[in-house]
Design a protein around this motif. Structure first.
Motif, PDB file in Angstrom:
ATOM      1  N   PHE A 179    -120.145   1.132 113.374  1.00  0.00           N
ATOM      2  CA  PHE A 179    -121.239   1.640 112.532  1.00  0.00           C
ATOM      3  C   PHE A 179    -121.989   0.573 111.731  1.00  0.00           C
ATOM      4  O   PHE A 179    -123.134   0.771 111.378  1.00  0.00           O
ATOM      5  N   ILE A 180    -121.331  -0.540 111.421  1.00  0.00           N
ATOM      6  CA  ILE A 180    -121.992  -1.538 110.558  1.00  0.00           C
ATOM      7  C   ILE A 180    -122.654  -2.625 111.409  1.00  0.00           C
ATOM      8  O   ILE A 180    -123.810  -2.971 111.174  1.00  0.00           O
ATOM      9  N   THR A 181    -121.926  -3.128 112.391  1.00  0.00           N
ATOM     10  CA  THR A 181    -122.490  -4.218 113.209  1.00  0.00           C
ATOM     11  C   THR A 181    -123.908  -3.912 113.714  1.00  0.00           C
ATOM     12  O   THR A 181    -124.799  -4.748 113.576  1.00  0.00           O
ATOM     13  N   PRO A 182    -124.150  -2.713 114.251  1.00  0.00           N
ATOM     14  CA  PRO A 182    -125.514  -2.484 114.758  1.00  0.00           C
ATOM     15  C   PRO A 182    -126.580  -2.473 113.650  1.00  0.00           C
ATOM     16  O   PRO A 182    -127.755  -2.664 113.929  1.00  0.00           O
ATOM     17  N   GLN A 183    -126.174  -2.237 112.404  1.00  0.00           N
ATOM     18  CA  GLN A 183    -127.142  -2.127 111.308  1.00  0.00           C
ATOM     19  C   GLN A 183    -127.382  -3.461 110.614  1.00  0.00           C
ATOM     20  O   GLN A 183    -128.456  -3.736 110.105  1.00  0.00           O
ATOM     21  N   VAL A 184    -126.310  -4.258 110.570  1.00  0.00           N
ATOM     22  CA  VAL A 184    -126.286  -5.367 109.633  1.00  0.00           C
ATOM     23  C   VAL A 184    -127.384  -6.413 109.931  1.00  0.00           C
ATOM     24  O   VAL A 184    -127.983  -6.971 109.015  1.00  0.00           O
ATOM     25  N   LEU A 185    -127.668  -6.580 111.201  1.00  0.00           N
ATOM     26  CA  LEU A 185    -128.641  -7.620 111.562  1.00  0.00           C
ATOM     27  C   LEU A 185    -130.055  -7.295 111.095  1.00  0.00           C
ATOM     28  O   LEU A 185    -130.918  -8.162 111.047  1.00  0.00           O
ATOM     29  N   HIS A 186    -130.274  -6.036 110.736  1.00  0.00           N
ATOM     30  CA  HIS A 186    -131.617  -5.657 110.288  1.00  0.00           C
ATOM     31  C   HIS A 186    -131.767  -5.755 108.777  1.00  0.00           C
ATOM     32  O   HIS A 186    -132.835  -5.466 108.248  1.00  0.00           O
ATOM     33  N   LEU A 187    -130.716  -6.119 108.083  1.00  0.00           N
ATOM     34  CA  LEU A 187    -130.786  -6.131 106.612  1.00  0.00           C
ATOM     35  C   LEU A 187    -131.421  -7.424 106.107  1.00  0.00           C
ATOM     36  O   LEU A 187    -131.283  -8.477 106.730  1.00  0.00           O
ATOM     37  N   ARG A 188    -132.048  -7.316 104.927  1.00  0.00           N
ATOM     38  CA  ARG A 188    -132.723  -8.518 104.387  1.00  0.00           C
ATOM     39  C   ARG A 188    -131.692  -9.561 103.933  1.00  0.00           C
ATOM     40  O   ARG A 188    -130.574  -9.203 103.537  1.00  0.00           O
ATOM     41  N   VAL A 262    -127.889   1.115 100.843  1.00  0.00           N
ATOM     42  CA  VAL A 262    -126.966   2.004 100.117  1.00  0.00           C
ATOM     43  C   VAL A 262    -126.090   2.762 101.111  1.00  0.00           C
ATOM     44  O   VAL A 262    -124.899   2.978 100.873  1.00  0.00           O
ATOM     45  N   GLU A 263    -126.679   3.115 102.235  1.00  0.00           N
ATOM     46  CA  GLU A 263    -125.928   3.896 103.229  1.00  0.00           C
ATOM     47  C   GLU A 263    -124.739   3.132 103.814  1.00  0.00           C
ATOM     48  O   GLU A 263    -123.848   3.728 104.392  1.00  0.00           O
ATOM     49  N   LEU A 264    -124.731   1.821 103.653  1.00  0.00           N
ATOM     50  CA  LEU A 264    -123.627   1.033 104.216  1.00  0.00           C
ATOM     51  C   LEU A 264    -122.553   0.684 103.183  1.00  0.00           C
ATOM     52  O   LEU A 264    -121.500   0.160 103.534  1.00  0.00           O
ATOM     53  N   LEU A 265    -122.852   0.946 101.908  1.00  0.00           N
ATOM     54  CA  LEU A 265    -121.988   0.408 100.844  1.00  0.00           C
ATOM     55  C   LEU A 265    -120.509   0.783 100.981  1.00  0.00           C
ATOM     56  O   LEU A 265    -119.631  -0.043 100.733  1.00  0.00           O
ATOM     57  N   TYR A 266    -120.251   2.035 101.368  1.00  0.00           N
ATOM     58  CA  TYR A 266    -118.849   2.474 101.458  1.00  0.00           C
ATOM     59  C   TYR A 266    -118.054   1.539 102.386  1.00  0.00           C
ATOM     60  O   TYR A 266    -116.953   1.105 102.061  1.00  0.00           O
ATOM     61  N   TYR A 267    -118.648   1.220 103.539  1.00  0.00           N
ATOM     62  CA  TYR A 267    -117.931   0.380 104.499  1.00  0.00           C
ATOM     63  C   TYR A 267    -117.986  -1.100 104.118  1.00  0.00           C
ATOM     64  O   TYR A 267    -117.095  -1.863 104.475  1.00  0.00           O
ATOM     65  N   LEU A 268    -119.036  -1.492 103.397  1.00  0.00           N
ATOM     66  CA  LEU A 268    -119.099  -2.896 102.963  1.00  0.00           C
ATOM     67  C   LEU A 268    -117.993  -3.179 101.948  1.00  0.00           C
ATOM     68  O   LEU A 268    -117.350  -4.233 101.984  1.00  0.00           O
ATOM     69  N   VAL A 269    -117.791  -2.240 101.043  1.00  0.00           N
ATOM     70  CA  VAL A 269    -116.706  -2.408 100.057  1.00  0.00           C
ATOM     71  C   VAL A 269    -115.370  -2.511 100.796  1.00  0.00           C
ATOM     72  O   VAL A 269    -114.570  -3.431 100.555  1.00  0.00           O
ATOM     73  N   ALA A 270    -115.136  -1.576 101.711  1.00  0.00           N
ATOM     74  CA  ALA A 270    -113.884  -1.612 102.479  1.00  0.00           C
ATOM     75  C   ALA A 270    -113.781  -2.929 103.249  1.00  0.00           C
ATOM     76  O   ALA A 270    -112.702  -3.533 103.342  1.00  0.00           O
TER      77      ALA A 270
END
Ligand code: PMP
Length: 753
Positions: A179-188, A262-270
């Motif tokens: 869930f995070i890998t596909p999103q992370v590359l698009h973040l600033r 914000v939608e990723l924060l739960y998994y970023l903390v983990a």
């Protein structure tokens, strides 16, 4: 010696007098607090190598930028000659001097909301400056503490010795990959401090007054900054979601976060917690007797365990709405389901639950609730167990075919599975469900004996095929059923609690003999060792041994249906027939076998398998395919590695003890039966009458559901609570279950008196 040299340089180049050095903790550098006549400053000493010097120069330039007009970040102190680094070539080291931020570290003070808010604000102010700073050196730097590279730490998983701990990190890594890998590359991106942990934050009078130690700066995803601070801040918080809301909100007021961040924060903390324990596992391997490392990781481990009980749906929704983002409106899924799914499908509970995710013994509802699953024995080793998910994914990406080709997964799994059986049960047929397995078992018995009569048990259930329904008294003798067929014989439920035979095995067996004498010769007898739909009703050894004897004496085949109780659920015994010390000819397997992946099996002797080979080929399109075999093989491995059978025994015994205590308070609890994590709680109207209290049972499972605990009910009187949780259930889970049950029963008592 080198310290003396450094001291002399401080006197010479910085013009300090009365210089006194005190050692402080440091990760990359060796740090000293320097008190001198003109004040206090910080000395950082490094091993000399070119890369290091360039990094430190880059750091100096950035912190000087940050501290230009403010005192809450350290500034470099230059020598009289204007240098900010002094190299001591002879000693192979270099050092620099920074301003010293007085105060307490956040780790050693209380964290009232105001402190947390001031932390968020200061991190925001720091990041709003960092965003506009560019630095080639930092941009080119690759740090193994950069969350973006979290998955590169996967090989370190094996360094976590405790399999039950390792699986939690593994779970979050699998979630990250998915869930995070596909999103992370698009973040600033931005330069970030990258380590705002509570030892790097200075507090004065409840206000955060400084951030120190910029040695881990990276050019990475901006949102990691606040997620990292959040991971450390949440560690000792009673309500981590609420505490982090303060942090995120105050940061957001300075650096507005984007919705997708914000939608990723739960998994970023983990993710940051996982990173921390993985690095620590490596450090512990290198320095096994360093107890400090162990202790310092305790908080991260505790939070990781607690994080699983926090629904990502709840946390994300809460943070989104607190930060002013719209959250998606909830759409009732029932109408859509009703459109295409026949009414004959039932839904659990008066208020059905819309589930969206799950982790081990927890399930997450669409409304943000976390449910404690004490009911789903299919998710044997836990929901979404990472090893099972990974093996399934890999197998699907490799090969999926049928048993008419050769591939190793089939015999590999078959021999692993059969290693859990006595030597004479040495052949296995694979199918895709418990129903298909019991159906096949009966067909085998009929073929081999050349008879048709099947002996079942009152309240028995064995599957949804026509044959399964035919032998399942639970189905054919109840609503909608078409009654007992002539080729079916049914034996009475050996109810030891309220049945006429309780304590009278001889009487029971005498009647069984009579029934069998009046029926055609049996092809087979099929029963579960503990009859689930009979209200978790166990056979006694004497009775089951007696029945097996009577059946086998008549040339019949004994089938043990282990779909519910098999694979170590009963704790001490891997199979239910072992508990009762009987020797089945055929064993039927299903539910837990693939931890939710559809696989079932029939295990039997080579003699029976040979006799079944009468010219008609056996083939199942999906049975025994490489994906199913890989998944099921992983289940056996995880069971062993995590010692889940031992856990079922220990935790089950604790749960029984707590339920027994509860039964002293509530006479409604008439009987507690079962073994390991396969338990039944028989509710009665009064201890004397033992009359089934179906009304209470129905109310109670729904009340427990409202308390977010999932249990179910069964039994002829619809009054027996079924508890059969994933085997990773723990003591705290038992406490939660029993405490909530106590509250519900108290409420019922108040209500009805
Ligand atoms: N045997 C028993 C004892 C069962 O409990 C069940 C399912 N409840 C089955 C067989 C049938 O298994 P499945 O639903 O996987 O077809």
């Amino acid at each position: 010696m080198e310290l003396e040299l450094i001291k002399s340089k401080l006197l010479e180049h910085y013009g300090f007098t009365d210089c006194e050095l005190k050692s402080l903790d440091g990760y990359i550098s060796v740090n000293y607090r320097v008190r001198h006549a003109g004040g206090t400053c910080l000395l950082k000493v490094y091993q000399l190598n070119n890369e290091n010097i360039a990094d430190v120069r880059a750091e100096n330039s950035i912190i000087n930028n940050l501290s230009e007009n403010r005192s809450d970040f350290p500034a470099t102190i230059s020598t009289k000659e204007g240098e900010d680094i002094i190299v001591l070539k002879s000693e192979q080291l270099f050092f620099r001097v920074l301003s010293f931020l007085e105060g307490n570290v956040l780790a050693l003070v209380e964290h009232p909301s105001s402190t947390i808010c001031s932390l968020g604000k200061l991190i925001g102010e720091m990041d709003s400056m960092l965003i506009s700073i560019q630095n080639q050196n930092i941009a080119a730097r690759k740090m193994d503490w950069d969350l973006e590279h979290l998955l590169e730490l996967e090989p370190k998983l094996d360094l976590i010795q405790d399999a039950r701990k390792r699986k939690i990190v593994d779970y979050f890594l699998v979630q990250w990959k998915t869930f995070i890998t596909p999103q992370v590359l698009h973040l600033r991106k931005s330069i970030i401090h990258n380590d705002v942990n509570d030892w790097n934050v200075i507090v004065r009078e409840d206000e955060v007054a400084g951030i120190i130690d910029f040695g881990d700066m990276v050019y990475s995803r901006l949102v990691f900054e606040i997620a990292i601070a959040a991971a450390y801040l949440a560690i000792d918080k009673e309500d981590p979601v609420r505490a982090l809301t303060d942090l995120f909100k105050s940061y957001h007021e300075v650096v507005p976060l984007l919705k997708e961040e914000v939608e990723l924060l739960y998994y970023l903390v983990a993710g940051r917690l996982c990173m921390s324990v993985l690095h620590s596992a490596k450090a512990q391997k290198d320095r096994p007797d360093n107890e400090y490392l162990l202790v310092s990781e305790e908080g991260a481990w505790n939070l990781l365990v607690r994080w699983l009980a926090i629904s990502p749906v709840h946390a994300t929704r809460h943070w989104l709405s607190s930060l002013g983002f719209a959250t998606t409106d909830y759409k009732d899924p029932v109408p859509l389901r009703r459109k295409s799914i026949p009414e004959v499908y039932s839904l659990s509970y008066e208020r059905p639950i819309h589930m969206v995710k799950a982790a081990f013994q927890y399930m997450y509802g669409a409304d943000g609730s976390t449910f404690l699953d004490a009911y789903n024995n299919i998710k044997h080793v836990g929901h979404c167990h990472p090893e099972i998910v990974r093996r399934g994914q890999e197998a699907m990406a490799t090969l999926n075919t049928n048993t008419r080709y050769l591939y190793n997964e089939l015999p590999d799994y078959a021999s692993h599975l059969l290693s859990h059986f006595p030597p004479h049960l040495n052949k296995v047929f694979f199918v895709n469900s418990g129903s298909a397995a019991s159906d096949l078992a009966i067909r085998i018995a009929r073929t081999v004996t050349n008879r048709t009569q099947i002996v079942g048990i009152e309240q028995g259930y064995h599957g949804n095929t026509q044959l399964g329904i035919d032998v399942s008294h639970y189905k054919y003798a109840h609503k909608g059923g078409r009654g007992q067929k002539s080729n079916i014989t049914v034996l009475p439920l050996p109810d030891q609690f309220r049945g006429i035979y309780s304590g009278d095995s001889n009487g029971y067996l005498k009647d069984v003999r009579g029934i069998l004498e009046n029926s055609p010769e049996p092809a087979a007898f099929i029963a579960e060792p503990i009859i689930g739909c009979g209200g978790q009703m166990p056979f006694t050894s004497e009775i089951l041994q007696g029945i097996y004897q009577l059946i086998q004496d008549r040339g019949g085949i004994c089938i043990s249906d282990e779909v519910q109780v098999g694979f170590g659920r009963l704790g001490r015994w891997f199979w239910g027939y072992e508990m009762l010390d009987v020797d089945p000819d055929i064993v039927v397997l299903g539910k837990p076998m693939g931890n939710g992946h559809p696989i079932g099996a029939v295990v039997t002797t080579s003699e029976i398998a040979r006799k079944f080979n009468n010219g008609m080929e056996f083939f199942s399109s999906f049975g025994g395919n490489p994906v199913s075999c890989s998944v099921a093989n992983a289940v056996l491995t995880v069971l062993k590695e995590e010692r889940l059978r031992e856990n079922a025994e220990k935790t089950g015994a604790y749960l029984v003890k707590r339920l027994e205590e509860l039964s002293k308070e509530f006479a409604y609890i008439g009987d507690i039966r079962g073994k390991g994590l396969f338990l039944g709680v028989d509710l009665v109207k009064s201890p004397d009458s033992k009359q089934p209290h179906g009304e209470l049972a129905k109310w109670l499972i729904n009340a427990m559901r409202e308390h977010h605990i999932l249990i179910s009910l069964d039994g002829p009187g619809h009054n027996v609570l079924k508890i059969k949780s994933p085997l990773c259930f723990n003591k705290q889970n038992c406490d939660e279950l029993v405490d909530r049950m106590q509250e519900c029963l108290t409420q019922w008592r108040k209500h009805t008196y």
